[in-house]
Design a protein around this motif. Sequence first.
Motif, mmCIF file in Angstrom:
data_model
loop_
_atom_site.group_PDB
_atom_site.id
_atom_site.type_symbol
_atom_site.label_atom_id
_atom_site.label_comp_id
_atom_site.label_asym_id
_atom_site.label_seq_id
_atom_site.Cartn_x
_atom_site.Cartn_y
_atom_site.Cartn_z
ATOM 1 N N MET A 1 0.849 -1.206 0.000
ATOM 2 C CA MET A 1 0.000 0.000 0.000
ATOM 3 C C MET A 1 0.874 1.242 0.000
ATOM 4 N N PRO A 2 0.430 2.341 -0.665
ATOM 5 C CA PRO A 2 1.186 3.581 -0.635
ATOM 6 C C PRO A 2 1.302 4.131 0.778
ATOM 7 N N LEU A 3 2.400 4.804 1.058
ATOM 8 C CA LEU A 3 2.620 5.413 2.351
ATOM 9 C C LEU A 3 1.630 6.552 2.552
ATOM 10 N N ILE A 4 0.911 6.544 3.690
ATOM 11 C CA ILE A 4 -0.058 7.579 3.977
ATOM 12 C C ILE A 4 0.671 8.787 4.546
ATOM 13 N N SER A 5 0.306 9.977 4.076
ATOM 14 C CA SER A 5 0.937 11.221 4.495
ATOM 15 C C SER A 5 -0.145 12.193 4.929
ATOM 16 N N PRO A 6 0.160 13.130 5.853
ATOM 17 C CA PRO A 6 -0.844 14.117 6.256
ATOM 18 C C PRO A 6 -1.209 15.084 5.127
ATOM 19 N N LEU A 7 -0.370 15.187 4.110
ATOM 20 C CA LEU A 7 -0.647 16.014 2.947
ATOM 21 C C LEU A 7 -0.585 15.158 1.688
ATOM 22 N N PRO A 8 -1.233 15.604 0.618
ATOM 23 C CA PRO A 8 -1.065 14.896 -0.657
ATOM 24 C C PRO A 8 0.406 14.863 -1.059
ATOM 25 N N ILE A 9 0.772 13.823 -1.781
ATOM 26 C CA ILE A 9 2.147 13.632 -2.247
ATOM 27 C C ILE A 9 2.156 13.712 -3.759
ATOM 28 N N LEU A 10 3.117 14.448 -4.291
ATOM 29 C CA LEU A 10 3.324 14.500 -5.740
ATOM 30 C C LEU A 10 4.664 13.860 -6.056
ATOM 31 N N TYR A 11 4.625 12.749 -6.781
ATOM 32 C CA TYR A 11 5.847 12.169 -7.336
ATOM 33 C C TYR A 11 6.078 12.839 -8.688
ATOM 34 N N SER A 12 7.270 13.374 -8.878
ATOM 35 C CA SER A 12 7.510 14.212 -10.044
ATOM 36 C C SER A 12 8.928 13.997 -10.562
ATOM 37 N N ALA A 49 4.416 1.354 -5.754
ATOM 38 C CA ALA A 49 3.229 0.960 -5.001
ATOM 39 C C ALA A 49 2.029 1.819 -5.377
ATOM 40 N N CYS A 50 2.285 3.084 -5.702
ATOM 41 C CA CYS A 50 1.204 3.996 -6.095
ATOM 42 C C CYS A 50 0.797 3.818 -7.548
ATOM 43 N N ASN A 51 1.783 3.501 -8.380
ATOM 44 C CA ASN A 51 1.545 3.405 -9.817
ATOM 45 C C ASN A 51 2.370 2.252 -10.380
ATOM 46 N N PRO A 52 1.765 1.103 -10.600
ATOM 47 C CA PRO A 52 2.517 -0.049 -11.109
ATOM 48 C C PRO A 52 3.220 0.197 -12.430
ATOM 49 N N ALA A 53 2.803 1.226 -13.176
ATOM 50 C CA ALA A 53 3.491 1.559 -14.422
ATOM 51 C C ALA A 53 4.828 2.244 -14.156
ATOM 52 N N GLY A 54 5.004 2.788 -12.970
ATOM 53 C CA GLY A 54 6.274 3.417 -12.621
ATOM 54 C C GLY A 54 6.498 4.773 -13.265
ATOM 55 N N THR A 55 5.447 5.374 -13.805
ATOM 56 C CA THR A 55 5.592 6.660 -14.481
ATOM 57 C C THR A 55 5.232 7.813 -13.536
ATOM 58 N N TRP A 59 -0.142 11.697 -8.239
ATOM 59 C CA TRP A 59 -0.689 12.495 -7.139
ATOM 60 C C TRP A 59 -1.371 11.526 -6.184
ATOM 61 N N VAL A 60 -0.950 11.529 -4.929
ATOM 62 C CA VAL A 60 -1.483 10.597 -3.941
ATOM 63 C C VAL A 60 -2.166 11.389 -2.834
ATOM 64 N N ASN A 61 -3.465 11.217 -2.701
ATOM 65 C CA ASN A 61 -4.206 11.866 -1.634
ATOM 66 C C ASN A 61 -3.900 11.223 -0.287
ATOM 67 N N PRO A 62 -4.162 11.931 0.819
ATOM 68 C CA PRO A 62 -3.830 11.378 2.143
ATOM 69 C C PRO A 62 -4.462 10.027 2.443
ATOM 70 N N ASN A 63 -5.577 9.709 1.781
ATOM 71 C CA ASN A 63 -6.209 8.405 2.000
ATOM 72 C C ASN A 63 -5.574 7.298 1.163
ATOM 73 N N GLY A 64 -4.545 7.648 0.387
ATOM 74 C CA GLY A 64 -3.849 6.658 -0.421
ATOM 75 C C GLY A 64 -4.344 6.553 -1.842
ATOM 76 N N GLU A 65 -5.435 7.231 -2.186
ATOM 77 C CA GLU A 65 -5.949 7.209 -3.558
ATOM 78 C C GLU A 65 -4.984 7.958 -4.473
ATOM 79 N N ALA A 66 -4.672 7.363 -5.627
ATOM 80 C CA ALA A 66 -3.678 7.939 -6.539
ATOM 81 C C ALA A 66 -4.309 8.336 -7.867
ATOM 82 N N ILE A 67 -3.846 9.452 -8.402
ATOM 83 C CA ILE A 67 -4.176 9.872 -9.773
ATOM 84 C C ILE A 67 -2.875 9.783 -10.559
#
Length: 219
Positions: A1-12, A49-55, A59-67
Motif C-alpha cells: 500500500m502507498p505510504l499515507i501522508s498528512p498532505l497529498p504527495i506528488l511524485y515528479s 506501489a502507487c503506480n505499477p506503471a512506474g511513471t 498524485w497521492v491523496n492522504p487516503n492513499g488514492e492515486a491519480i
Amino acid sequence: MPLISPLPILYSFRRCPYAMRARLALWLAKLPLEIREVSLKAKPAELWACNPAGTVPVWVNPNGEAITESLEIMRWALAQRPELARLLQDESAQLTLIHAHDREFKPLLDRYKYADRHPGKTAAEHQYLALYWLQSHIEPRLAGYTYLFGNELRLADLAIVPFIRQCAAVNAHAFATQMSAPLQAWLAQLTSSDLFTECMHNYSPWQAGQAPVFCHLGE
C-alpha cells in the motif's frame, strides 16, 4: 500500500513534460503538498506501489488514492479553486486539442529530439514534421490572441507549453526562424513567468526516510 501522508504527495521529475504540466496546475492552485522528486534510474518502491506503471507524475491523496494521469491531475487541481474555473471553460474543445497534441505531436517531438534512434527519416525530416505540426495546429490559434483559447490563460496552455519548450530547445535557431512571432511570444511569456520559474525548481531526488519537502504551506 502507498505510504499515507498528512498532505497529498506528488511524485515528479523535473525533466518530464508530463510532470511539469501537472506541476503548473498544482502550483497555480497553490495546493499544499509534499513533493517527491524521482530519479528515473532508481525509482523508489513507494512510487511503484502507487503506480505499477512506474511513471510520473503521480498524485497521492492522504487516503492513499492515486491519480496517475497528468491531465487528470491538472483538471482536479484547477477544480479545487473556484477562482480558477475560467481555465476550464470550453473544456471539451480544450481536451480535443490536448489529446491531439499528446497523440500526434508528442511522438513527432520524441523523434525530433532523438533522430538518431529513428533512422527511417533524416534529422531534417523529423524537424520538419514536428515544426509543421505546430504551424498547422498551434500557430493558427495564436493569430490575434495571446493564448490558445483567447486572451486568457487556459488549461490547454499549461498542458502544452512544456512540450513546445522542449521542441524549441532541440534546435533554437530553427525554432526562432521558422516559428511565427505570436508562437514565440506565447512560449516566452509562459516560460518566463514566475509560475514556470517556481515549477522548475530543482529538487534533490527523494529517498525513503528523509525529511519531507513541503510546498505552498501557509499560502
